[in-house]
Design a protein around this motif. Structure first.
Motif, PDB file in Angstrom:
ATOM      1  N   VAL A  19      34.954  11.681   0.864  1.00 45.80           N
ATOM      2  CA  VAL A  19      35.226  12.967   0.158  1.00 45.80           C
ATOM      3  C   VAL A  19      36.684  13.383   0.762  1.00 45.80           C
ATOM      4  O   VAL A  19      36.942  13.118   1.645  1.00 45.80           O
ATOM      5  CB  VAL A  19      34.057  14.047   0.574  1.00 45.80           C
ATOM      6  CG1 VAL A  19      34.194  14.246   1.870  1.00 45.80           C
ATOM      7  CG2 VAL A  19      34.459  15.357  -0.281  1.00 45.80           C
ATOM      8  N   THR A  20      37.187  13.918  -0.345  1.00 47.26           N
ATOM      9  CA  THR A  20      38.559  14.430   0.043  1.00 47.26           C
ATOM     10  C   THR A  20      38.538  16.170  -0.147  1.00 47.26           C
ATOM     11  O   THR A  20      38.329  16.543  -1.226  1.00 47.26           O
ATOM     12  CB  THR A  20      39.760  13.950  -0.794  1.00 47.26           C
ATOM     13  OG1 THR A  20      39.767  12.437  -0.457  1.00 47.26           O
ATOM     14  CG2 THR A  20      41.121  14.780  -0.436  1.00 47.26           C
ATOM     15  N   LEU A  21      38.723  16.898   0.971  1.00 51.85           N
ATOM     16  CA  LEU A  21      38.818  18.322   0.629  1.00 51.85           C
ATOM     17  C   LEU A  21      40.538  18.855   0.815  1.00 51.85           C
ATOM     18  O   LEU A  21      41.214  18.184   1.497  1.00 51.85           O
ATOM     19  CB  LEU A  21      38.182  19.030   1.623  1.00 51.85           C
ATOM     20  CG  LEU A  21      36.699  18.490   1.876  1.00 51.85           C
ATOM     21  CD1 LEU A  21      36.152  19.205   2.883  1.00 51.85           C
ATOM     22  CD2 LEU A  21      35.998  18.897   0.558  1.00 51.85           C
ATOM     23  N   ARG A  22      40.698  19.808   0.166  1.00 51.16           N
ATOM     24  CA  ARG A  22      42.155  20.085  -0.012  1.00 51.16           C
ATOM     25  C   ARG A  22      42.558  21.751   0.466  1.00 51.16           C
ATOM     26  O   ARG A  22      41.515  22.488   0.401  1.00 51.16           O
ATOM     27  CB  ARG A  22      42.647  20.078  -1.451  1.00 51.16           C
ATOM     28  CG  ARG A  22      42.730  18.398  -1.829  1.00 51.16           C
ATOM     29  CD  ARG A  22      43.188  18.383  -3.536  1.00 51.16           C
ATOM     30  NE  ARG A  22      43.302  16.813  -3.655  1.00 51.16           N
ATOM     31  CZ  ARG A  22      42.149  16.160  -3.917  1.00 51.16           C
ATOM     32  NH1 ARG A  22      41.164  16.770  -3.848  1.00 51.16           N
ATOM     33  NH2 ARG A  22      42.297  14.930  -4.261  1.00 51.16           N
ATOM     34  N   CYS A  23      43.597  21.985   0.887  1.00 44.92           N
ATOM     35  CA  CYS A  23      43.823  23.116   1.592  1.00 44.92           C
ATOM     36  C   CYS A  23      45.677  23.559   1.316  1.00 44.92           C
ATOM     37  O   CYS A  23      46.409  22.743   1.581  1.00 44.92           O
ATOM     38  CB  CYS A  23      43.731  23.025   3.042  1.00 44.92           C
ATOM     39  SG  CYS A  23      43.944  24.650   3.930  1.00 44.92           S
ATOM     40  N   SER A  24      45.643  24.598   0.814  1.00 43.60           N
ATOM     41  CA  SER A  24      47.174  25.193   0.910  1.00 43.60           C
ATOM     42  C   SER A  24      46.986  26.438   1.813  1.00 43.60           C
ATOM     43  O   SER A  24      46.369  27.382   1.654  1.00 43.60           O
ATOM     44  CB  SER A  24      47.326  25.906  -0.493  1.00 43.60           C
ATOM     45  OG  SER A  24      47.370  24.589  -1.533  1.00 43.60           O
ATOM     46  N   PRO A  25      48.047  26.316   2.907  1.00 46.41           N
ATOM     47  CA  PRO A  25      48.157  27.285   3.714  1.00 46.41           C
ATOM     48  C   PRO A  25      48.430  28.536   3.165  1.00 46.41           C
ATOM     49  O   PRO A  25      49.081  28.846   2.173  1.00 46.41           O
ATOM     50  CB  PRO A  25      48.981  26.772   4.623  1.00 46.41           C
ATOM     51  CG  PRO A  25      49.971  25.709   4.084  1.00 46.41           C
ATOM     52  CD  PRO A  25      49.126  25.200   2.809  1.00 46.41           C
ATOM     53  N   LYS A  26      48.311  29.697   4.065  1.00 40.32           N
ATOM     54  CA  LYS A  26      49.035  30.972   3.854  1.00 40.32           C
ATOM     55  C   LYS A  26      50.535  30.824   3.528  1.00 40.32           C
ATOM     56  O   LYS A  26      51.286  29.997   4.359  1.00 40.32           O
ATOM     57  CB  LYS A  26      48.736  32.074   4.866  1.00 40.32           C
ATOM     58  CG  LYS A  26      49.171  33.451   4.550  1.00 40.32           C
ATOM     59  CD  LYS A  26      48.856  34.287   5.773  1.00 40.32           C
ATOM     60  CE  LYS A  26      49.518  35.819   5.545  1.00 40.32           C
ATOM     61  NZ  LYS A  26      48.942  36.647   6.528  1.00 40.32           N
ATOM     62  N   SER A  27      51.102  31.540   2.553  1.00 42.73           N
ATOM     63  CA  SER A  27      52.545  31.601   2.495  1.00 42.73           C
ATOM     64  C   SER A  27      53.442  31.674   4.077  1.00 42.73           C
ATOM     65  O   SER A  27      52.879  32.860   4.558  1.00 42.73           O
ATOM     66  CB  SER A  27      53.023  32.616   1.499  1.00 42.73           C
ATOM     67  OG  SER A  27      54.533  32.692   1.222  1.00 42.73           O
ATOM     68  N   GLY A  28      54.340  30.906   4.239  1.00 41.46           N
ATOM     69  CA  GLY A  28      54.933  31.106   5.512  1.00 41.46           C
ATOM     70  C   GLY A  28      54.479  30.315   6.544  1.00 41.46           C
ATOM     71  O   GLY A  28      55.079  30.313   7.683  1.00 41.46           O
ATOM     72  N   HIS A  29      53.379  30.174   6.401  1.00 40.67           N
ATOM     73  CA  HIS A  29      52.455  29.135   7.582  1.00 40.67           C
ATOM     74  C   HIS A  29      52.824  27.808   7.406  1.00 40.67           C
ATOM     75  O   HIS A  29      53.039  27.144   6.474  1.00 40.67           O
ATOM     76  CB  HIS A  29      51.145  29.411   7.707  1.00 40.67           C
ATOM     77  CG  HIS A  29      50.485  30.677   8.180  1.00 40.67           C
ATOM     78  ND1 HIS A  29      49.290  31.019   8.333  1.00 40.67           N
ATOM     79  CD2 HIS A  29      51.285  31.810   8.574  1.00 40.67           C
ATOM     80  CE1 HIS A  29      49.370  32.424   8.766  1.00 40.67           C
ATOM     81  NE2 HIS A  29      50.483  32.968   8.895  1.00 40.67           N
ATOM     82  N   ASP A  30      53.074  26.902   8.825  1.00 36.56           N
ATOM     83  CA  ASP A  30      53.453  25.642   8.534  1.00 36.56           C
ATOM     84  C   ASP A  30      52.574  24.802   9.455  1.00 36.56           C
ATOM     85  O   ASP A  30      52.730  23.571   9.482  1.00 36.56           O
ATOM     86  CB  ASP A  30      54.708  25.526   9.235  1.00 36.56           C
ATOM     87  CG  ASP A  30      54.874  25.940  10.732  1.00 36.56           C
ATOM     88  OD1 ASP A  30      55.945  26.036  11.472  1.00 36.56           O
ATOM     89  OD2 ASP A  30      53.889  26.644  11.266  1.00 36.56           O
ATOM     90  N   THR A  31      51.483  25.342   9.846  1.00 33.22           N
ATOM     91  CA  THR A  31      50.515  24.496  10.736  1.00 33.22           C
ATOM     92  C   THR A  31      48.925  24.574  10.125  1.00 33.22           C
ATOM     93  O   THR A  31      48.563  25.828   9.890  1.00 33.22           O
ATOM     94  CB  THR A  31      50.312  25.093  12.210  1.00 33.22           C
ATOM     95  OG1 THR A  31      51.604  24.923  12.803  1.00 33.22           O
ATOM     96  CG2 THR A  31      49.463  24.391  13.178  1.00 33.22           C
ATOM     97  N   VAL A  32      48.238  23.689   9.835  1.00 31.34           N
ATOM     98  CA  VAL A  32      46.876  23.689   9.483  1.00 31.34           C
ATOM     99  C   VAL A  32      46.016  23.112  10.497  1.00 31.34           C
ATOM    100  O   VAL A  32      46.391  21.814  10.804  1.00 31.34           O
ATOM    101  CB  VAL A  32      46.906  22.920   8.055  1.00 31.34           C
ATOM    102  CG1 VAL A  32      45.641  22.783   7.261  1.00 31.34           C
ATOM    103  CG2 VAL A  32      47.999  23.738   6.924  1.00 31.34           C
ATOM    104  N   SER A  33      44.853  23.713  10.402  1.00 30.45           N
ATOM    105  CA  SER A  33      43.664  23.107  11.112  1.00 30.45           C
ATOM    106  C   SER A  33      42.539  23.061  10.139  1.00 30.45           C
ATOM    107  O   SER A  33      42.493  23.758   9.321  1.00 30.45           O
ATOM    108  CB  SER A  33      43.477  23.935  12.422  1.00 30.45           C
ATOM    109  OG  SER A  33      44.547  24.099  13.377  1.00 30.45           O
ATOM    110  N   TRP A  34      41.663  22.327  10.629  1.00 33.86           N
ATOM    111  CA  TRP A  34      40.450  22.121  10.043  1.00 33.86           C
ATOM    112  C   TRP A  34      39.207  22.170  11.062  1.00 33.86           C
ATOM    113  O   TRP A  34      39.104  21.666  11.977  1.00 33.86           O
ATOM    114  CB  TRP A  34      40.490  20.698   9.485  1.00 33.86           C
ATOM    115  CG  TRP A  34      41.075  20.565   8.105  1.00 33.86           C
ATOM    116  CD1 TRP A  34      42.421  19.775   8.133  1.00 33.86           C
ATOM    117  CD2 TRP A  34      40.662  20.674   6.737  1.00 33.86           C
ATOM    118  NE1 TRP A  34      42.846  19.986   6.927  1.00 33.86           N
ATOM    119  CE2 TRP A  34      41.930  20.448   5.801  1.00 33.86           C
ATOM    120  CE3 TRP A  34      39.582  21.257   6.341  1.00 33.86           C
ATOM    121  CZ2 TRP A  34      41.955  20.478   4.453  1.00 33.86           C
ATOM    122  CZ3 TRP A  34      39.742  21.286   4.779  1.00 33.86           C
ATOM    123  CH2 TRP A  34      40.713  20.936   3.866  1.00 33.86           C
TER     124      TRP A  34
END
Lengths: 116, 113
Positions: A19-34
């Motif tokens: 499975v592949t899940l996708r995420c777009s961060p909040k505008s202006g954010h550069d770090t993503v955690s799951w």
């Protein structure tokens, strides 16, 4: 101002699939955690991506992998699905340069994965 | 091994009264503590935080107290409002500069009129 968006919202897979899940961060954010949130439990950290690299990882097997793209969006991939992978998968974003607000993550609504 | 524990799965409080949500932790190295609130079908939202060097932090109706010797923190909501009804998660981190949070299992707060 769009917050964190995740897709799909719900999906059903069978054991052994990927499975592949996708995420777009909040505008202006550069770090993503799951995070993985099993039923009745709190969210559990899977990993964090910054500058397209995995910067930190929780106690999850290698079946869990991820990617971050130049536009800061991210994917979570899970291979060889097990029944126990059924959970709500949450994506969270933050701004690395603004550590005055460290740990203040903005979460998406999650992708609910059911493995049959 | 549950490092952050919320032993009360649910709490029911009358509108206008105080809500007290409790959280215990086992790791004395935790440096920063946070509370998140979660409504159904939404992601958790940040509520309030406290550094390990402080024992109290206040933001409007919300106050967090930290007792390091007892490894205990609590969230006070005064006065409670029906819109406060949600699941509240306590979280901790080992480092101010990390997005790796360790969450408790949550407490469901219901505020009734």
């Amino acid at each position: 101002d769009a917050g964190v968006t995740q897709s799909p919202t719900h999906l059903i897979k069978t054991r052994g699939q990927q499975v592949t899940l996708r995420c777009s961060p909040k505008s202006g954010h550069d770090t993503v955690s799951w995070y993985q949130q099993a039923l009745g439990q709190g969210p559990q950290f899977i990993f964090q991506y910054y500058e397209e690299e995995e910067r930190q990882r929780g106690n999850f097997p290698d079946r869990f992998s991820g990617h971050q793209f130049p536009n800061y969006s991210s994917e979570l991939n899970v291979n060889a699905l097990l029944l126990g992978d059924s959970a709500l998968y949450l994506c969270a974003s933050s701004l690395d340069l603004n550590r005055a607000g460290a740990n203040v993550l903005t979460f998406g609504a999650g992708s609910r994965l059911t493995v049959l | 091994d549950q490092q952050v524990k919320q032993n009360s799965p649910s709490l029911s409080v009358q509108e206008g009264r105080i809500s007290i949500l409790n959280c215990d932790y086992t790791n004395s190295m935790f440096d920063y503590f946070l509370w998140y609130k979660k409504y159904p079908a939404e992601g958790p939202t940040f509520l309030i935080s406290i550094s390990s060097i402080k024992d109290k932090n206040e933001d409007g109706r919300f106050t967090v107290f930290l007792n390091k010797s007892a490894k205990h923190l609590s969230l006070h909501i005064v006065p409670s409002q029906p819109g406060d009804s949600a699941v509240y998660f306590c979280a901790a981190s080992l480092d101010y500069n990390t997005d790796k949070l360790i969450f408790g299992t949550g407490t469901r707060l219901q505020v009734f009129p």
